[in-house]
Design a protein around this motif. Structure first.
Motif, PDB file in Angstrom:
ATOM      1  N   SER B 180      -3.905   2.862   3.115  1.00 61.64           N
ATOM      2  CA  SER B 180      -4.599   1.796   3.846  1.00 61.64           C
ATOM      3  C   SER B 180      -4.111   0.425   3.384  1.00 61.64           C
ATOM      4  O   SER B 180      -3.549   0.294   2.293  1.00 61.64           O
ATOM      5  CB  SER B 180      -6.097   1.903   3.599  1.00 61.64           C
ATOM      6  OG  SER B 180      -6.378   1.551   2.260  1.00 61.64           O
ATOM      7  N   PRO B 181      -4.339  -0.616   4.190  1.00 63.61           N
ATOM      8  CA  PRO B 181      -3.971  -1.966   3.747  1.00 63.61           C
ATOM      9  C   PRO B 181      -4.699  -2.375   2.466  1.00 63.61           C
ATOM     10  O   PRO B 181      -4.170  -3.166   1.686  1.00 63.61           O
ATOM     11  CB  PRO B 181      -4.375  -2.853   4.937  1.00 63.61           C
ATOM     12  CG  PRO B 181      -5.245  -2.011   5.808  1.00 63.61           C
ATOM     13  CD  PRO B 181      -4.865  -0.601   5.563  1.00 63.61           C
ATOM     14  N   LEU B 182      -5.880  -1.835   2.244  1.00 65.72           N
ATOM     15  CA  LEU B 182      -6.598  -2.140   1.006  1.00 65.72           C
ATOM     16  C   LEU B 182      -5.824  -1.608  -0.201  1.00 65.72           C
ATOM     17  O   LEU B 182      -5.615  -2.308  -1.191  1.00 65.72           O
ATOM     18  CB  LEU B 182      -8.000  -1.532   1.053  1.00 65.72           C
ATOM     19  CG  LEU B 182      -8.909  -1.846  -0.132  1.00 65.72           C
ATOM     20  CD1 LEU B 182     -10.230  -2.472   0.348  1.00 65.72           C
ATOM     21  CD2 LEU B 182      -9.211  -0.620  -0.957  1.00 65.72           C
ATOM     22  N   ILE B 184      -2.585  -0.815  -0.195  1.00 66.85           N
ATOM     23  CA  ILE B 184      -1.312  -1.536  -0.230  1.00 66.85           C
ATOM     24  C   ILE B 184      -1.515  -2.891  -0.900  1.00 66.85           C
ATOM     25  O   ILE B 184      -0.696  -3.325  -1.715  1.00 66.85           O
ATOM     26  CB  ILE B 184      -0.760  -1.715   1.212  1.00 66.85           C
ATOM     27  CG1 ILE B 184      -0.373  -0.362   1.811  1.00 66.85           C
ATOM     28  CG2 ILE B 184       0.458  -2.657   1.213  1.00 66.85           C
ATOM     29  CD1 ILE B 184       0.021  -0.422   3.294  1.00 66.85           C
ATOM     30  N   GLY B 185      -2.621  -3.547  -0.578  1.00 64.43           N
ATOM     31  CA  GLY B 185      -2.919  -4.860  -1.147  1.00 64.43           C
ATOM     32  C   GLY B 185      -3.065  -4.808  -2.662  1.00 64.43           C
ATOM     33  O   GLY B 185      -2.455  -5.601  -3.381  1.00 64.43           O
ATOM     34  N   PHE B 186      -3.864  -3.872  -3.148  1.00 66.32           N
ATOM     35  CA  PHE B 186      -4.043  -3.775  -4.600  1.00 66.32           C
ATOM     36  C   PHE B 186      -2.727  -3.369  -5.280  1.00 66.32           C
ATOM     37  O   PHE B 186      -2.407  -3.868  -6.363  1.00 66.32           O
ATOM     38  CB  PHE B 186      -5.166  -2.795  -4.955  1.00 66.32           C
ATOM     39  CG  PHE B 186      -6.549  -3.392  -4.850  1.00 66.32           C
ATOM     40  CD1 PHE B 186      -6.923  -4.453  -5.679  1.00 66.32           C
ATOM     41  CD2 PHE B 186      -7.474  -2.922  -3.942  1.00 66.32           C
ATOM     42  CE1 PHE B 186      -8.195  -5.022  -5.592  1.00 66.32           C
ATOM     43  CE2 PHE B 186      -8.754  -3.485  -3.839  1.00 66.32           C
ATOM     44  CZ  PHE B 186      -9.115  -4.528  -4.667  1.00 66.32           C
ATOM     45  N   TRP B 188       0.192  -4.136  -4.268  1.00 66.31           N
ATOM     46  CA  TRP B 188       1.026  -5.338  -4.217  1.00 66.31           C
ATOM     47  C   TRP B 188       0.708  -6.286  -5.376  1.00 66.31           C
ATOM     48  O   TRP B 188       1.605  -6.759  -6.082  1.00 66.31           O
ATOM     49  CB  TRP B 188       0.822  -6.066  -2.885  1.00 66.31           C
ATOM     50  CG  TRP B 188       1.487  -7.401  -2.829  1.00 66.31           C
ATOM     51  CD1 TRP B 188       0.902  -8.627  -3.001  1.00 66.31           C
ATOM     52  CD2 TRP B 188       2.881  -7.652  -2.614  1.00 66.31           C
ATOM     53  NE1 TRP B 188       1.839  -9.624  -2.897  1.00 66.31           N
ATOM     54  CE2 TRP B 188       3.068  -9.054  -2.669  1.00 66.31           C
ATOM     55  CE3 TRP B 188       3.990  -6.837  -2.385  1.00 66.31           C
ATOM     56  CZ2 TRP B 188       4.319  -9.650  -2.499  1.00 66.31           C
ATOM     57  CZ3 TRP B 188       5.234  -7.426  -2.219  1.00 66.31           C
ATOM     58  CH2 TRP B 188       5.387  -8.812  -2.280  1.00 66.31           C
ATOM     59  N   VAL B 189      -0.575  -6.559  -5.572  1.00 64.59           N
ATOM     60  CA  VAL B 189      -0.963  -7.496  -6.626  1.00 64.59           C
ATOM     61  C   VAL B 189      -0.539  -6.941  -7.987  1.00 64.59           C
ATOM     62  O   VAL B 189      -0.020  -7.674  -8.835  1.00 64.59           O
ATOM     63  CB  VAL B 189      -2.478  -7.793  -6.590  1.00 64.59           C
ATOM     64  CG1 VAL B 189      -2.829  -8.861  -7.621  1.00 64.59           C
ATOM     65  CG2 VAL B 189      -2.907  -8.272  -5.209  1.00 64.59           C
ATOM     66  N   ASP B 284       2.541   3.258  -0.874  1.00 66.09           N
ATOM     67  CA  ASP B 284       2.437   2.311   0.250  1.00 66.09           C
ATOM     68  C   ASP B 284       3.086   2.874   1.503  1.00 66.09           C
ATOM     69  O   ASP B 284       2.563   2.751   2.608  1.00 66.09           O
ATOM     70  CB  ASP B 284       3.181   0.996  -0.054  1.00 66.09           C
ATOM     71  CG  ASP B 284       2.576   0.200  -1.190  1.00 66.09           C
ATOM     72  OD1 ASP B 284       1.424   0.469  -1.571  1.00 66.09           O
ATOM     73  OD2 ASP B 284       3.290  -0.691  -1.707  1.00 66.09           O
ATOM     74  N   TYR B 285       4.288   3.442   1.316  1.00 66.54           N
ATOM     75  CA  TYR B 285       5.087   3.888   2.455  1.00 66.54           C
ATOM     76  C   TYR B 285       4.534   5.154   3.103  1.00 66.54           C
ATOM     77  O   TYR B 285       4.942   5.523   4.193  1.00 66.54           O
ATOM     78  CB  TYR B 285       6.538   4.143   2.012  1.00 66.54           C
ATOM     79  CG  TYR B 285       7.348   2.872   1.773  1.00 66.54           C
ATOM     80  CD1 TYR B 285       7.033   1.685   2.418  1.00 66.54           C
ATOM     81  CD2 TYR B 285       8.446   2.887   0.916  1.00 66.54           C
ATOM     82  CE1 TYR B 285       7.769   0.533   2.209  1.00 66.54           C
ATOM     83  CE2 TYR B 285       9.201   1.737   0.704  1.00 66.54           C
ATOM     84  CZ  TYR B 285       8.856   0.564   1.352  1.00 66.54           C
ATOM     85  OH  TYR B 285       9.592  -0.566   1.148  1.00 66.54           O
ATOM     86  N   PHE B 286       3.631   5.837   2.399  1.00 70.47           N
ATOM     87  CA  PHE B 286       3.159   7.123   2.919  1.00 70.47           C
ATOM     88  C   PHE B 286       2.355   6.944   4.202  1.00 70.47           C
ATOM     89  O   PHE B 286       1.346   6.246   4.237  1.00 70.47           O
ATOM     90  CB  PHE B 286       2.303   7.839   1.876  1.00 70.47           C
ATOM     91  CG  PHE B 286       1.859   9.210   2.319  1.00 70.47           C
ATOM     92  CD1 PHE B 286       2.787  10.220   2.516  1.00 70.47           C
ATOM     93  CD2 PHE B 286       0.520   9.485   2.558  1.00 70.47           C
ATOM     94  CE1 PHE B 286       2.385  11.482   2.937  1.00 70.47           C
ATOM     95  CE2 PHE B 286       0.115  10.738   2.979  1.00 70.47           C
ATOM     96  CZ  PHE B 286       1.052  11.742   3.166  1.00 70.47           C
ATOM     97  N   ASN B 287       2.824   7.595   5.251  1.00 71.14           N
ATOM     98  CA  ASN B 287       2.122   7.586   6.527  1.00 71.14           C
ATOM     99  C   ASN B 287       2.481   8.865   7.259  1.00 71.14           C
ATOM    100  O   ASN B 287       3.486   8.943   7.962  1.00 71.14           O
ATOM    101  CB  ASN B 287       2.525   6.361   7.355  1.00 71.14           C
ATOM    102  CG  ASN B 287       1.752   6.290   8.645  1.00 71.14           C
ATOM    103  OD1 ASN B 287       0.846   7.092   8.884  1.00 71.14           O
ATOM    104  ND2 ASN B 287       2.110   5.339   9.498  1.00 71.14           N
ATOM    105  N   TRP B 317     -13.979   4.442  -2.842  1.00 71.05           N
ATOM    106  CA  TRP B 317     -13.716   3.350  -1.883  1.00 71.05           C
ATOM    107  C   TRP B 317     -12.228   3.037  -1.784  1.00 71.05           C
ATOM    108  O   TRP B 317     -11.810   2.268  -0.926  1.00 71.05           O
ATOM    109  CB  TRP B 317     -14.532   2.102  -2.212  1.00 71.05           C
ATOM    110  CG  TRP B 317     -14.324   1.511  -3.576  1.00 71.05           C
ATOM    111  CD1 TRP B 317     -14.942   1.911  -4.727  1.00 71.05           C
ATOM    112  CD2 TRP B 317     -13.452   0.435  -3.940  1.00 71.05           C
ATOM    113  NE1 TRP B 317     -14.501   1.135  -5.778  1.00 71.05           N
ATOM    114  CE2 TRP B 317     -13.597   0.221  -5.331  1.00 71.05           C
ATOM    115  CE3 TRP B 317     -12.571  -0.383  -3.228  1.00 71.05           C
ATOM    116  CZ2 TRP B 317     -12.891  -0.758  -6.026  1.00 71.05           C
ATOM    117  CZ3 TRP B 317     -11.867  -1.369  -3.924  1.00 71.05           C
ATOM    118  CH2 TRP B 317     -12.038  -1.547  -5.304  1.00 71.05           C
TER     119      TRP B 317
END
Lengths: 377, 377
Positions: B180-182, B184-186, B188-189, B284-287, B317
């Motif tokens: 999820s973008p959530l 991916i976001g964490f 990334w940081v 991140d890339y997993f889809n 979460w």
């Protein structure tokens, strides 16, 4: 609506401003803005308290060509919820911030140099005491309402308990009576990121510079906690940044990554790292229950005399709705009622800045009731 | 149960291992452990896939005086859910990790030096292809089950879709069909924190050193996402660390702060920063949906032939239950049933490692059914 920053100073070596930590400040400057006029009965003054990185500039523009209005402009102005035709609205920059009120970057009257980390630790209680000095300066005896979201809501709650006779009503939004370990944890990681930045230099980074890496990481972490899983799914999903396929690089591929990067960069340009340390620490320390004799929230709120309008947002996971319910329940233990709204929203903690369409009538109506009951009293 | 690490190598300049990103590895070493015996029918082999920072050492001890057993020791062993008296259990360290399988810290056969950031970008698909080579090496033709939590669950899902004929059943736990973008976001940081560390040196930090600050910040961020608001309230609340009252310092006052600090420090001692970059990027890339012809999850899962036992945890979460439901629904679109359990737990994402008492019978029974149906076939 054109507004301007105003300044007020108090405290001296002879009459220092005493902080909860036991230390003193011999000089405190407060930057504030006000909107509308105080009526003859002085019954229409409202204090709006800003959140972590906000400022006194809650609404309007500083000049005709000002690019952006204040941070809650949709809520504050003529004919709006905080109707400046009816109310005298005050918003001041909080103690320890970097937008005009005394903080770690201010010059110490003792040394003639920036306090930096020699600035004493400040709490929400101290922030409210500074606002109380401003209140006297403005010749206001009672706030019709004290309102704020997030850290601003903590200040509103502190007002209700510390100065019960000076608060007619309290509007804590997307907040809590105490900082949860989840919030403390994220604040901690953000601060560690700043403190460990090689350019932090124990808070003595030269003026005009910042511990940029650490501060931007701290902001990105915090920003994640202001959003929600659903809002991120809706806003970003797995959309890529200007590319057809992932590029198998560590540079930003996903839009959410570019967005976070942008937030981090912007923040470094606008907010002081030392202020960030002090204000997040004040948030950690906030625990309204400690104002009660038996350290219970109910005992603490027993001191308050005001009406409450408590608002939470369903997808806020930083200050989840149950924390607002705790306040409602603690009031109920005192046989007190409260207006409580849990607004259904996907916007996460940021909802208090975004869900203006829903917030506006709730707060607008509540304020009108308060003004009426105040005038009838 | 005493176990030992085993090693297997494959690929060469003539027969390179081709990665999804288009690049090759001319040498791949796999570190793995196995428990129990492969039966004559070769029908009892189970692959356990580890999470982000796990290793092949899923259970048992390497020596009598080994301080700690493997990471899922309560689940794997004689008489346990993954019963080593019945099953032949295999766990291998994933590609790009730092526990014995080829990764960025491995020596490139071309240059004779560590790959570092010259290591090609790897995906979950590549990790599974490495496990497929190990499978052939072990003379296993079909896994009775592929199981794993978090990133391990992503591998299990990838197996089901990429090698449908080789997977009898799939047990994805606390995971999702796409990052999820959530998340991916964490991620990334965390990566930004590592990459911006002054000791990172573009991944060329000297052997025996680490970009310690950045890596510990990344771990603390990630660790926050593995817990839950409730688990943190229960475990830490606002308890202080060896003091009666807050000390008005930026050093750790609250227990949750000391805990996070400890987690960060420990991690620096055990996990390579470059590996952390590569594996979070693979996540991140997993889809899984991208494996479907129309890029729908249902189309992707249409390729699978196995039974599914899908498990989520109510307070997770990072990989919320609805992401498991999406997999169940995508199977339903294919007129396929699945066993799905959403386990009520306060333990957050970490529940897949902690809620062993609840997990054990669910997985134990599911595996017995699979063994039976396999033997009857």
């Amino acid at each position: 609506m054109l507004v301007k920053e105003q300044f007020f100073s108090f405290a001296s070596k002879e009459e220092p401003f005493r902080l909860r930590c036991g230390k003193n400040l011999n000089e405190v400057q407060v930057c504030y803005e006000s909107y509308g006029e105080l009526n003859a009965e002085k019954s229409n003054a409202i204090l709006i308290c800003h959140a972590l990185t906000g400022s006194a500039h809650v609404a309007g523009r500083h000049s005709e060509d000002d690019r952006k209005p204040g941070w809650w402009d949709e809520m504050v102005g003529p004919g709006k919820s905080f109707d400046t035709n009816k109310y005298f609205i005050v918003c001041s920059n909080i103690l320890s911030s970097c937008y005009g009120t005394t903080g770690p970057q201010s010059t110490s009257p003792e040394t003639g140099e920036s306090y930096n980390l020699d600035f004493p630790m400040t709490t929400i209680y101290d922030m409210v005491n500074v606002q109380n000095e401003l209140m006297k300066h403005l010749d206001v005896e009672k706030w019709l309402a004290v309102a704020g979201g997030s850290l601003g809501g903590m200040q509103a709650l502190q007002w209700a308990v510390t100065y019960p006779e000076k608060v007619h009503s309290c509007i804590p939004i997307a907040t809590a009576a105490q900082c949860s370990p989840l919030s403390i944890g994220f604040n901690w990681v953000g601060r560690e990121s700043i403190i460990k930045d090689e350019n932090f230099d124990d808070g003595n980074y030269p003026k005009g510079t910042q511990p940029e890496k650490g501060l931007s990481i701290a902001r990105m972490i915090a920003h994640m906690t202001y959003l929600s899983d659903v809002s991120m799914q809706n806003k970003f999903g797995r959309k890529l940044q200007e590319m057809d396929d992932v590029n198998y690089e560590f540079t930003h591929n996903f839009q959410v990554e570019s967005y976070l990067n942008y937030q981090g960069r912007q923040f470094v340009n606008r907010f002081d790292a030392n202020s960030y340390l002090y204000i997040t620490r004040a948030m950690d320390y906030f625990n309204l229950a400690e104002e009660g004799e038996d350290k219970s929230l109910a005992q603490a709120l027993a001191k308050s005399l005001c009406q409450f309008c408590i608002i939470s947002f369903s997808s806020d996971w930083l200050f989840p709705p149950y924390q607002s319910v705790e306040i409602v329940n603690a009031l109920a233990e005192n046989h007190r009622t409260a207006t409580y709204c849990n607004i259904k929203s996907d916007a996460g903690h940021d909802a208090f800045l975004l869900e203006v369409d829903v917030l506006a009538p709730i707060i607008g109506n509540f304020l009108e009731q308060q003004l009426e009951s105040c005038s009838n009293a």
